[in-house]
Design a protein around this motif. Sequence first.
Motif, PDB file in Angstrom:
ATOM      1  N   CYS A   1       0.896  -1.139  -0.073  1.00  0.00           N
ATOM      2  CA  CYS A   1      -0.061  -0.051  -0.166  1.00  0.00           C
ATOM      3  C   CYS A   1       0.968   1.458  -0.016  1.00  0.00           C
ATOM      4  CB  CYS A   1      -0.856  -0.101   1.345  1.00  0.00           C
ATOM      5  SG  CYS A   1      -1.974   1.428   1.685  1.00  0.00           S
ATOM      6  N   HIS A   2       0.384   2.244  -0.451  1.00  0.00           N
ATOM      7  CA  HIS A   2       1.056   3.539  -0.266  1.00  0.00           C
ATOM      8  C   HIS A   2       1.453   3.930   0.943  1.00  0.00           C
ATOM      9  CE1 HIS A   2       0.182   4.313  -4.775  1.00  0.00           C
ATOM     10  NE2 HIS A   2       1.318   5.084  -4.371  1.00  0.00           N
ATOM     11  N   SER A   3       0.791   3.747   1.937  1.00  0.00           N
ATOM     12  CA  SER A   3       1.107   3.838   3.101  1.00  0.00           C
ATOM     13  C   SER A   3       2.241   3.168   3.718  1.00  0.00           C
ATOM     14  CB  SER A   3       0.042   3.514   4.517  1.00  0.00           C
ATOM     15  OG  SER A   3      -1.026   4.273   4.156  1.00  0.00           O
ATOM     16  N   ASP A   4       2.675   2.172   3.158  1.00  0.00           N
ATOM     17  CA  ASP A   4       4.159   1.450   3.353  1.00  0.00           C
ATOM     18  C   ASP A   4       5.134   2.338   2.699  1.00  0.00           C
ATOM     19  OD1 ASP A   4       3.105  -1.148   4.791  1.00  0.00           O
ATOM     20  OD2 ASP A   4       2.296  -1.644   2.551  1.00  0.00           O
ATOM     21  N   LEU A   5       4.644   2.668   1.548  1.00  0.00           N
ATOM     22  CA  LEU A   5       5.823   3.663   0.418  1.00  0.00           C
ATOM     23  C   LEU A   5       6.130   5.083   1.445  1.00  0.00           C
ATOM     24  CD1 LEU A   5       7.361   3.569  -1.836  1.00  0.00           C
ATOM     25  CD2 LEU A   5       5.400   4.647  -3.016  1.00  0.00           C
ATOM     26  N   SER A   6       5.010   5.411   1.944  1.00  0.00           N
ATOM     27  CA  SER A   6       5.043   6.724   2.811  1.00  0.00           C
ATOM     28  C   SER A   6       6.180   6.619   3.875  1.00  0.00           C
ATOM     29  CB  SER A   6       3.776   7.311   3.236  1.00  0.00           C
ATOM     30  OG  SER A   6       2.663   7.330   2.163  1.00  0.00           O
ATOM     31  N   VAL A   7       6.161   5.237   4.663  1.00  0.00           N
ATOM     32  CA  VAL A   7       7.189   5.122   5.686  1.00  0.00           C
ATOM     33  C   VAL A   7       8.629   5.362   4.983  1.00  0.00           C
ATOM     34  CG1 VAL A   7       8.157   3.704   7.477  1.00  0.00           C
ATOM     35  CG2 VAL A   7       5.589   4.204   7.074  1.00  0.00           C
ATOM     36  N   ILE A   8       8.458   4.481   3.884  1.00  0.00           N
ATOM     37  CA  ILE A   8      10.046   4.308   3.222  1.00  0.00           C
ATOM     38  C   ILE A   8      10.642   5.612   2.797  1.00  0.00           C
ATOM     39  CG2 ILE A   8      11.174   3.363   1.337  1.00  0.00           C
ATOM     40  CD1 ILE A   8       9.453   0.927   1.915  1.00  0.00           C
ATOM     41  N   ASN A   9       9.694   6.476   2.098  1.00  0.00           N
ATOM     42  CA  ASN A   9      10.211   7.822   1.446  1.00  0.00           C
ATOM     43  C   ASN A   9      10.196   8.970   2.545  1.00  0.00           C
ATOM     44  OD1 ASN A   9       7.595   8.947   1.675  1.00  0.00           O
ATOM     45  ND2 ASN A   9       6.969   8.382  -0.449  1.00  0.00           N
ATOM     46  N   GLY A  10       9.826   8.655   3.720  1.00  0.00           N
ATOM     47  CA  GLY A  10       9.801   9.550   4.706  1.00  0.00           C
ATOM     48  C   GLY A  10       8.609  10.409   4.998  1.00  0.00           C
ATOM     49  N   SER A  11       7.744  10.252   4.228  1.00  0.00           N
ATOM     50  CA  SER A  11       6.328  11.247   4.224  1.00  0.00           C
ATOM     51  C   SER A  11       5.685  10.662   5.763  1.00  0.00           C
ATOM     52  CB  SER A  11       5.522  10.843   3.029  1.00  0.00           C
ATOM     53  OG  SER A  11       5.893  11.181   1.752  1.00  0.00           O
ATOM     54  N   ARG A  12       5.703   9.700   6.335  1.00  0.00           N
ATOM     55  CA  ARG A  12       5.230   9.147   7.516  1.00  0.00           C
ATOM     56  C   ARG A  12       6.450   8.904   8.139  1.00  0.00           C
ATOM     57  NH1 ARG A  12       0.366  10.665   8.993  1.00  0.00           N
ATOM     58  NH2 ARG A  12      -0.322   8.787   9.864  1.00  0.00           N
ATOM     59  N   ILE A  13       6.829   9.681   9.190  1.00  0.00           N
ATOM     60  CA  ILE A  13       7.620   9.321  10.015  1.00  0.00           C
ATOM     61  C   ILE A  13       7.526   8.397  11.235  1.00  0.00           C
ATOM     62  CG2 ILE A  13       9.478  10.567  11.686  1.00  0.00           C
ATOM     63  CD1 ILE A  13       9.119  13.188  10.227  1.00  0.00           C
ATOM     64  N   ARG A  14       8.239   7.422  11.229  1.00  0.00           N
ATOM     65  CA  ARG A  14       8.058   6.160  12.108  1.00  0.00           C
ATOM     66  C   ARG A  14       9.352   5.764  12.762  1.00  0.00           C
ATOM     67  NH1 ARG A  14       2.680   6.284  13.169  1.00  0.00           N
ATOM     68  NH2 ARG A  14       1.376   6.294  11.197  1.00  0.00           N
ATOM     69  N   PRO A  15       9.123   5.150  14.025  1.00  0.00           N
ATOM     70  CA  PRO A  15      10.551   4.619  14.741  1.00  0.00           C
ATOM     71  C   PRO A  15      11.259   3.587  13.890  1.00  0.00           C
ATOM     72  CG  PRO A  15       8.659   4.077  15.994  1.00  0.00           C
ATOM     73  CD  PRO A  15       7.921   4.871  14.800  1.00  0.00           C
ATOM     74  N   LEU A  16      12.420   3.390  13.607  1.00  0.00           N
ATOM     75  CA  LEU A  16      13.175   2.653  13.161  1.00  0.00           C
ATOM     76  C   LEU A  16      14.215   1.715  13.785  1.00  0.00           C
ATOM     77  CD1 LEU A  16      13.945   4.324   9.722  1.00  0.00           C
ATOM     78  CD2 LEU A  16      11.915   2.982  10.210  1.00  0.00           C
ATOM     79  N   PRO A  17      14.297   0.445  13.849  1.00  0.00           N
ATOM     80  CA  PRO A  17      14.002  -0.196  12.713  1.00  0.00           C
ATOM     81  C   PRO A  17      12.470  -0.695  12.806  1.00  0.00           C
ATOM     82  CG  PRO A  17      15.159  -1.668  14.121  1.00  0.00           C
ATOM     83  CD  PRO A  17      15.593  -0.258  14.501  1.00  0.00           C
ATOM     84  N   MET A  18      11.827  -0.872  11.702  1.00  0.00           N
ATOM     85  CA  MET A  18      10.370  -1.352  11.847  1.00  0.00           C
ATOM     86  C   MET A  18      10.182  -2.485  10.623  1.00  0.00           C
ATOM     87  SD  MET A  18       7.094   1.181  11.044  1.00  0.00           S
ATOM     88  CE  MET A  18       7.034   1.687  12.778  1.00  0.00           C
ATOM     89  N   ALA A  19       9.411  -3.438  11.341  1.00  0.00           N
ATOM     90  CA  ALA A  19       8.850  -4.536  10.317  1.00  0.00           C
ATOM     91  C   ALA A  19       7.519  -3.669   9.657  1.00  0.00           C
ATOM     92  CB  ALA A  19       8.570  -5.712  10.879  1.00  0.00           C
ATOM     93  N   LEU A  20       7.619  -3.833   8.345  1.00  0.00           N
ATOM     94  CA  LEU A  20       6.527  -2.986   7.529  1.00  0.00           C
ATOM     95  C   LEU A  20       5.433  -3.825   7.079  1.00  0.00           C
ATOM     96  CD1 LEU A  20       8.044  -0.226   5.342  1.00  0.00           C
ATOM     97  CD2 LEU A  20       7.094  -0.082   7.727  1.00  0.00           C
ATOM     98  N   GLY A  21       4.325  -3.349   6.655  1.00  0.00           N
ATOM     99  CA  GLY A  21       3.343  -3.979   6.129  1.00  0.00           C
ATOM    100  C   GLY A  21       2.074  -4.129   7.002  1.00  0.00           C
TER     101      GLY A  21
END
Length: 372
Positions: free
Chosen positions: A46-66
């Motif tokens: 989903c684009h929300s996954d992509l938003s974390v990867i490109n920095g549009s949604r800032i999340r704590p890392l490391p993170m298991a996506l999906g």
Amino acid sequence: MRAAVLRTAELPAPYAGSTPLSLETVPVPEPRAGEVLVGIARASLCHSDLSVINGSRIRPLPMALGHEAAGVVERVGDAVEGVRVGDHVVLVFVPACGSCRACSAGRPALCYRGAESNGSGDLLHGPAVLGTTGGERINHHLGVSAFADYAVVARESVVVIDDDVPFDIAALFGCAALTGIGAVLNTAAVQEGQSVVVFGLGAVGLMAVMAAAQVPGTTVIAVDPLPSKQELGRRCGAQHAGAPEDAAALVQDATDGGADVVIEAVGSTRVMEAGLQLLARGGALVSVGLPHPDQQLTTQALQFAGLGRRLLGSYMGDAVPERDIPAYLDLWRQGRLPVDLLHTDTRPLADLNESLDALAEGRVVRRLFTLD
């Protein structure tokens, strides 16, 4: 088990080269009280996954996506009710606590505690349970982390479904359907005979097109730069489709003085500003996309009081998942939601990075991943 982990955000595209996601082998976590372990059967990008990867949604890392997935319950923690081992479930990306201000008002998509745990990478009932064999914490993505063989989630993050629903279909109902259909039926509450414009024909936008087409007498206009997406919009129920530069002419020709509802499913303030100008007096713009936090909206303030226009935010389609997922699946059973049109293809989890490029470039709508 395998899990797709993001350790560094904002790596450059193409992602097939920068490989932001790495498949790591991590211990299978045990569900605690109030949690369940789900074997993931299908997960979709989903684009929300992509938003974390490109920095549009800032999340704590490391993170298991999906976060959009369906599977089978493998284990159940203490104090879990209404879910049993073997149940087929759709995973939901907002675990609603049931008692906060938003939940008490009947708006679980805006749950305060769910938003807090999602933002911190934890689960609703406690700290993150994912980690490396060496003890390094791995954060959860929206309480789900579905790009993995298994996911431990809060009981509140699953909705039990009938076993005969194919996982390829079921997976799309945890995010795309809740968000797109809910934006039309819950947030905008589209009425018979109204006109609806949908900007952005990804899975969420196309779900919105399908939903609007279910309301008797609606005029549905689908807008996207890609001709292939425009054609898909027509197949999903739009009577009119075109590129963004054609939107004003399409609305002028198909409506009496402007659109009643505009759904913005792009994540662009520029599109939001354009959509507001297409509204009739008293019309509503529903913002569904996730713009980068640096984007600012600039528009004429007088249009709201002077023309009665409304700007509505819609998170997870203002959905009540326990109510809406079964209802939307009923529409699918009746042949009224052709969600199979959104399933581009199915790939192994190892193809995630290349798939990020395909999604960003509009080459796929929903790519599903098989975990076996």
